[in-house]
Design a protein around this motif. Structure first.
Motif, PDB file in Angstrom:
ATOM      1  N   ARG A 114       0.833  -1.206   0.000  1.00 51.68           N
ATOM      2  CA  ARG A 114       0.000   0.000   0.000  1.00 51.68           C
ATOM      3  C   ARG A 114       0.873   1.264   0.000  1.00 51.68           C
ATOM      4  NH1 ARG A 114      -4.423   1.394  -1.925  1.00 51.68           N
ATOM      5  NH2 ARG A 114      -2.835   2.628  -2.988  1.00 51.68           N
ATOM      6  N   ILE A 115       1.884   1.283   0.848  1.00 55.04           N
ATOM      7  CA  ILE A 115       2.769   2.450   0.926  1.00 55.04           C
ATOM      8  C   ILE A 115       3.512   2.659  -0.385  1.00 55.04           C
ATOM      9  CG2 ILE A 115       4.856   3.354   2.032  1.00 55.04           C
ATOM     10  CD1 ILE A 115       3.884   2.094   4.647  1.00 55.04           C
ATOM     11  N   LEU A 116       4.051   1.581  -0.948  1.00 59.47           N
ATOM     12  CA  LEU A 116       4.808   1.700  -2.192  1.00 59.47           C
ATOM     13  C   LEU A 116       3.925   2.162  -3.343  1.00 59.47           C
ATOM     14  CD1 LEU A 116       6.968  -1.510  -1.788  1.00 59.47           C
ATOM     15  CD2 LEU A 116       7.806   0.847  -1.693  1.00 59.47           C
ATOM     16  N   LYS A 117       2.698   1.685  -3.370  1.00 61.36           N
ATOM     17  CA  LYS A 117       1.778   2.127  -4.423  1.00 61.36           C
ATOM     18  C   LYS A 117       1.487   3.620  -4.281  1.00 61.36           C
ATOM     19  CE  LYS A 117      -0.565   0.755  -8.025  1.00 61.36           C
ATOM     20  NZ  LYS A 117       0.139   0.227  -9.201  1.00 61.36           N
ATOM     21  N   ASP A 118       1.337   4.073  -3.055  1.00 60.76           N
ATOM     22  CA  ASP A 118       1.085   5.494  -2.817  1.00 60.76           C
ATOM     23  C   ASP A 118       2.263   6.359  -3.250  1.00 60.76           C
ATOM     24  OD1 ASP A 118      -1.403   4.899  -1.814  1.00 60.76           O
ATOM     25  OD2 ASP A 118      -0.790   4.991   0.294  1.00 60.76           O
ATOM     26  N   HIS A 119       3.475   5.773  -3.266  1.00 58.22           N
ATOM     27  CA  HIS A 119       4.693   6.515  -3.622  1.00 58.22           C
ATOM     28  C   HIS A 119       5.209   6.136  -5.010  1.00 58.22           C
ATOM     29  CE1 HIS A 119       5.584   8.461   0.318  1.00 58.22           C
ATOM     30  NE2 HIS A 119       4.871   7.438   0.784  1.00 58.22           N
ATOM     31  N   GLU A 120       4.384   5.502  -5.817  1.00 61.61           N
ATOM     32  CA  GLU A 120       4.856   4.974  -7.096  1.00 61.61           C
ATOM     33  C   GLU A 120       5.501   6.047  -7.969  1.00 61.61           C
ATOM     34  OE1 GLU A 120       3.488   1.849 -10.546  1.00 61.61           O
ATOM     35  OE2 GLU A 120       1.924   2.839  -9.363  1.00 61.61           O
ATOM     36  N   ALA A 121       4.918   7.236  -7.991  1.00 60.79           N
ATOM     37  CA  ALA A 121       5.452   8.301  -8.850  1.00 60.79           C
ATOM     38  C   ALA A 121       6.856   8.723  -8.438  1.00 60.79           C
ATOM     39  CB  ALA A 121       4.511   9.504  -8.829  1.00 60.79           C
ATOM     40  N   GLU A 122       7.227   8.445  -7.188  1.00 66.90           N
ATOM     41  CA  GLU A 122       8.530   8.867  -6.679  1.00 66.90           C
ATOM     42  C   GLU A 122       9.598   7.783  -6.803  1.00 66.90           C
ATOM     43  OE1 GLU A 122       7.768   9.887  -2.578  1.00 66.90           O
ATOM     44  OE2 GLU A 122       5.744  10.514  -3.125  1.00 66.90           O
ATOM     45  N   LEU A 123       9.198   6.555  -7.159  1.00 67.08           N
ATOM     46  CA  LEU A 123      10.145   5.437  -7.149  1.00 67.08           C
ATOM     47  C   LEU A 123      11.214   5.620  -8.212  1.00 67.08           C
ATOM     48  CD1 LEU A 123       7.796   2.333  -6.670  1.00 67.08           C
ATOM     49  CD2 LEU A 123       9.100   3.576  -4.938  1.00 67.08           C
ATOM     50  N   LYS A 124      12.445   5.424  -7.814  1.00 67.16           N
ATOM     51  CA  LYS A 124      13.584   5.522  -8.735  1.00 67.16           C
ATOM     52  C   LYS A 124      13.975   4.121  -9.211  1.00 67.16           C
ATOM     53  CE  LYS A 124      15.281   9.592  -6.231  1.00 67.16           C
ATOM     54  NZ  LYS A 124      14.838  10.572  -7.248  1.00 67.16           N
ATOM     55  N   GLY A 125      12.985   3.405  -9.728  1.00 64.79           N
ATOM     56  CA  GLY A 125      13.185   2.032 -10.152  1.00 64.79           C
ATOM     57  C   GLY A 125      11.914   1.239  -9.927  1.00 64.79           C
TER      58      GLY A 125
END
Length: 398
Positions: A114-125
């Motif tokens: 859930r957290i990673l999906k919420d931050h998907e736009a910020e993921l550097k990979g």
């Protein structure tokens, strides 16, 4: 990163709800129909596309593998054939039990998803999420869940650069504390299968036969002598036999005997050397008494190895996140985890999340029918997993 902690705490109620549903519906081996359907549904509700790389496994990913490195988080989903005795309101009633905490691992990884999906736009990979079957190895096949997911290609398309996971531990591990160590963290395991052939005779005339039970007794002692004389005394090596079978009558020397045991080591060279010595020893003892014998090592899982550089990096990230030090273990666990099979292929860090001992569950450790885990610390596991992935991608992005 205080925001990440706030996000994990906000998910605590959902993590507990997921854990309780999973706990009440435990399934074994690769037959995880209800479990997989529930986890898939939760992931799809978050917006994930989920695949089934092999029976009982679920795989998904978040982010763009073209934008940077690929990190994988893994949780196991299977239970044990244990009759639950916790008396919990959400206890299992189907004869199986999540007595090793895999329900908690899955719930905490759902929180991290859930957290990673919420931050998907910020993921550097990219972060791959693997929900694995049959970590306990109870399926009646000669391979376990780790073998199956590796063969199914979970480390490829896109290729995984590094990986992390966590395991809960009760009893001597303080609730909410995080532990790990560089190098070996879990022991290897091999089933030892010895087959002995003698020659039957009447019990009153043993000289006319070749007694496989006598050979088995000497082989049993021989295994312990191997440890005493062929293994470095500074190394860990345990060979335990839990099953020896032969014969049906008091006055009949049987034709054959069999032995089934377990080998545990914490060093790959010790493991390989012991197997080599055992082949020679088993055949030699049987020949000395006129019989024959073979030894096979089945369903082997190597020791779980924490890559030192990655582990140091993720320890630093966890220390920064929680503002308290990760506890470094002095020695590996004697138990085994088949994360080892994937850890042989990519750098890995395996964390331990302490859950302490709850009232009414004193003295009940892993695999005990009355073991339970402190749910109040689950948000910390979710935060640790999400932070490990986010910090790795940020540090290693080109």
């Amino acid at each position: 990163m205080s925001t990440l902690i706030d996000e994990a705490k906000a998910l605590q109620e959902q993590i507990v709800a997921d854990r309780r549903w999973l706990h009440q519906h435990p399934e074994l081996g690769f037959d995880l129909n209800e479990t997989s359907a529930y986890v898939r549904g939760r992931l799809e509700d978050m917006g994930y596309t989920v695949t089934e790389p092999c029976a009982g496994a679920l795989l998904t990913q978040v982010g763009d593998p073209e934008a940077g490195p690929v990190f994988m988080l893994r949780a196991d989903m299977d239970a044990l054939p244990v009759e639950e005795a916790t008396g919990l309101d959400f206890a299992s009633a189907n004869g199986n039990m999540h007595a090793c905490g895999h329900d908690t691992h899955t719930a905490m990884l759902l929180g991290a998803a859930r957290i990673l999906k919420d931050h998907e736009a910020e993921l550097k990979g990219c972060v791959k999420l693997l929900f694995q079957p049959d970590e306990e190895g109870v399926a009646p096949v000669e391979y376990c869940g780790g073998d199956a997911v590796l063969a199914a290609g979970v480390l490829e398309n896109p290729h995984v650069d590094a990986m992390a996971a966590l395991h809960v531990q009760a009893l001597d591990f303080d609730a909410g504390m995080i532990y790990t160590r560089k190098g070996t963290i879990f022991s290897s395991i091999d089933d030892i299968d010895v087959r002995i052939t003698g020659c039957g005779a009447h019990g009153s005339t043993p000289q006319k036969g070749i007694d496989p039970i006598n050979i088995a007794c000497h082989i049993y002692q021989g295994f312990q002598s191997l440890i005493a004389r062929e293994v470095d005394p500074m190394q860990t090596c345990v060979a335990t036999f839990g099953k020896i079978e032969s014969g049906r009558a008091a006055n009949v020397i049987p034709d054959s005997a069999s032995m089934l045991g377990t080998l545990r080591t914490q060093d790959a060279n010790v493991r390989a050397g012991f197997k080599e010595h055992a082949q020679r020893m088993v055949a030699g003892i049987a020949e000395a008494f006129g019989g024959t014998a073979t030894v096979d090592f089945l369903r082997g899982v190597p020791n779980t190895y924490n890559d030192p550089a990655l582990t140091e990096e993720l320890i630093d990230a966890a220390n920064d996140l929680f503002d308290e030090p990760v506890q470094e273990l002095d020695a590996p666990f004697s138990g085994t985890d088949d994360l080892a099979i994937l850890a042989e292929k990519v750098p890995t860090t395996y964390f331990i999340l302490g859950t302490g001992t709850l009232p009414g569950h004193e003295g009940c450790g892993m695999h005990h029918p009355n073991v339970d885990f402190d749910e109040s610390v689950f948000w910390r596991g979710t935060a640790l997993l999400a932070n490990s992935a986010l910090s790795y991608l940020c540090r290693h992005a080109e």
